[in-house]
Design a protein around this motif. Structure first.
Motif, PDB file in Angstrom:
ATOM      1  N   ILE A 219       0.847  -1.208   0.000  1.00 31.64           N
ATOM      2  CA  ILE A 219       0.000   0.000   0.000  1.00 31.64           C
ATOM      3  C   ILE A 219       0.877   1.251   0.000  1.00 31.64           C
ATOM      4  N   TYR A 220       1.901   1.268   0.843  1.00 23.65           N
ATOM      5  CA  TYR A 220       2.771   2.444   0.922  1.00 23.65           C
ATOM      6  C   TYR A 220       3.473   2.695  -0.406  1.00 23.65           C
ATOM      7  N   LEU A 221       4.020   1.636  -0.994  1.00 24.38           N
ATOM      8  CA  LEU A 221       4.743   1.789  -2.258  1.00 24.38           C
ATOM      9  C   LEU A 221       3.814   2.182  -3.393  1.00 24.38           C
ATOM     10  N   THR A 222       2.580   1.691  -3.358  1.00 25.18           N
ATOM     11  CA  THR A 222       1.612   2.017  -4.414  1.00 25.18           C
ATOM     12  C   THR A 222       1.167   3.469  -4.315  1.00 25.18           C
ATOM     13  N   VAL A 223       0.703   3.853  -3.126  1.00 23.51           N
ATOM     14  CA  VAL A 223       0.098   5.183  -2.952  1.00 23.51           C
ATOM     15  C   VAL A 223       1.170   6.261  -2.803  1.00 23.51           C
ATOM     16  N   ILE A 224       2.074   6.056  -1.857  1.00 26.06           N
ATOM     17  CA  ILE A 224       3.075   7.088  -1.555  1.00 26.06           C
ATOM     18  C   ILE A 224       4.236   7.034  -2.538  1.00 26.06           C
ATOM     19  N   GLY A 225       4.809   5.827  -2.718  1.00 28.36           N
ATOM     20  CA  GLY A 225       5.988   5.710  -3.563  1.00 28.36           C
ATOM     21  C   GLY A 225       5.724   6.001  -5.029  1.00 28.36           C
ATOM     22  N   SER A 226       4.669   5.360  -5.587  1.00 30.38           N
ATOM     23  CA  SER A 226       4.421   5.500  -7.024  1.00 30.38           C
ATOM     24  C   SER A 226       3.527   6.691  -7.357  1.00 30.38           C
ATOM     25  N   MET A 227       2.368   6.788  -6.694  1.00 32.46           N
ATOM     26  CA  MET A 227       1.407   7.824  -7.072  1.00 32.46           C
ATOM     27  C   MET A 227       1.838   9.206  -6.583  1.00 32.46           C
ATOM     28  N   VAL A 228       2.119   9.336  -5.299  1.00 32.03           N
ATOM     29  CA  VAL A 228       2.498  10.643  -4.756  1.00 32.03           C
ATOM     30  C   VAL A 228       3.890  11.049  -5.251  1.00 32.03           C
ATOM     31  N   GLY A 229       4.860  10.126  -5.148  1.00 33.79           N
ATOM     32  CA  GLY A 229       6.230  10.446  -5.533  1.00 33.79           C
ATOM     33  C   GLY A 229       6.350  10.860  -6.986  1.00 33.79           C
ATOM     34  N   HIS A 230       5.771  10.070  -7.883  1.00 34.43           N
ATOM     35  CA  HIS A 230       5.882  10.382  -9.310  1.00 34.43           C
ATOM     36  C   HIS A 230       5.054  11.606  -9.694  1.00 34.43           C
ATOM     37  N   SER A 231       3.909  11.798  -9.035  1.00 39.73           N
ATOM     38  CA  SER A 231       3.106  12.995  -9.320  1.00 39.73           C
ATOM     39  C   SER A 231       3.871  14.253  -8.922  1.00 39.73           C
TER      40      SER A 231
END
Length: 310
Positions: A219-231
């Motif tokens: 969940i952390y890698l999906t939401v924070i790592g990929s979605m938030v980080g890349h956005s």
């Protein structure tokens, strides 16, 4: 706001290596974990862009997205996730920071771009740093899997570099498409390839799974790592330039090493810290554009302070 966003992005990317480590040590199959992360993140980001009318569904059916996803997501993270079963999150982060170094070497070897003495010196410094990062594990008898893990991360960075060079062509080809949408589609393709690899090589028996840390990691890698980080990455790039957000690679490795040592009790020798400094120094030496940008930034800030005092 750009400064705040950049700080948050560096912290996010610096924590992802430890989150991967926690997930795989909780018993989550590494390729399955990576596949879930990128398919879910890519699908959510693409759906959001499509609902806002910023992307066409036709982008999903372009072979260029598959090729980009194979390099940027599949090969890069298949090797990293597998490697973090055998190396610390800090070592994974440091070796992953060699991506720009690989890109410059590939541009010289394949695209026949001229290599300056500065680039050669920077390459030598960075390579020395990589040796120092790997050396403590080898000298302490960590075993062949540690060495293979280090090699796997470096191979992944070669694939990442090839994918990056190809993605520049793709972004230019699809200049009418939002870069965030292109990134979302390539993540989905990379995630699907990771699923296929997982189905062929991994057992999905979850009986020995430590559920809470494994699910929390995904969940952390999906939401924070990929979605938030890349956005944040693309938001910063849209308000500054393509170079500035990429400098997270010079900041996140020390964060990852320190976090792994403090939170997860990973052993970090002074030799490893010297390796961190050399890898980052080598990258800064090689990347003349970064140095010019930093000098320009200093001049701009000096001019602002002068005008404010007047």
């Amino acid at each position: 706001m750009v400064g705040i966003a950049f700080t948050v992005m560096c912290l996010v990317f610096g924590t992802t290596f430890l989150a991967i480590k926690i997930g795989v040590e909780a018993g989550m199959p590494p390729f399955l974990s990576a596949g879930l992360r990128f398919v879910i993140a890519g699908a959510l980001m693409f759906t959001w862009m499509w609902m806002k009318g910023k992307v066409s569904l036709s982008l999903l059916f372009r072979k260029e997205m598959l090729i980009t996803g194979a390099g940027l997501t599949f090969a890069t993270f298949a090797t990293l996730y597998w490697a973090e079963q055998h190396v610390s999150s800090g070592v994974g982060a440091i070796l992953s920071a060699t991506g720009p170094l690989m890109i410059m070497l590939m541009q010289t070897a394949l695209l026949r771009q001229k290599t300056s003495a500065r680039m050669l010196i920077g390459c030598l410094i960075g390579f020395t740093g990589v040796v120092l990062v790997v050396l403590p594990g080898v000298s302490l008898g960590a075993g062949s899997l540690f060495l293979w893990g280090c090699i796997a991360v470096l191979v992944g960075e070669v694939c990442y570099s090839a994918g990056t060079l190809y993605s520049k062509k793709v972004i230019h080809q699809f200049s009418d498409m939002n870069p965030v949408a292109i990134n979302a589609v390539q993540m989905m393709y990379g995630g699907v390839l990771l699923f296929i690899l997982s189905a062929l090589t991994e057992s999905w028996n979850m009986s020995a799974l430590d559920v809470l840390p494994a699910v929390s990691s995904v969940i952390y890698l999906t939401v924070i790592g990929s979605m938030v980080g890349h956005s944040l990455f693309y938001w910063i790039m849209s308000r500054t330039n393509p170079l500035f957000p990429a400098t997270w690679l010079y900041i996140s490795p020390p964060i990852a090493v320190g976090l792994g040592a403090i939170v997860y009790g990973e052993h970090v020798s002074w030799v490893t810290w010297v390796g961190v400094v050399l890898v980052i120094s080598g990258l800064l030496t090689m990347n003349e554009k970064v140095n010019n940008w930093l000098k320009k930034g200093k001049r701009v800030r000096a001019n602002v302070r002068t005008s404010e005092s007047v």
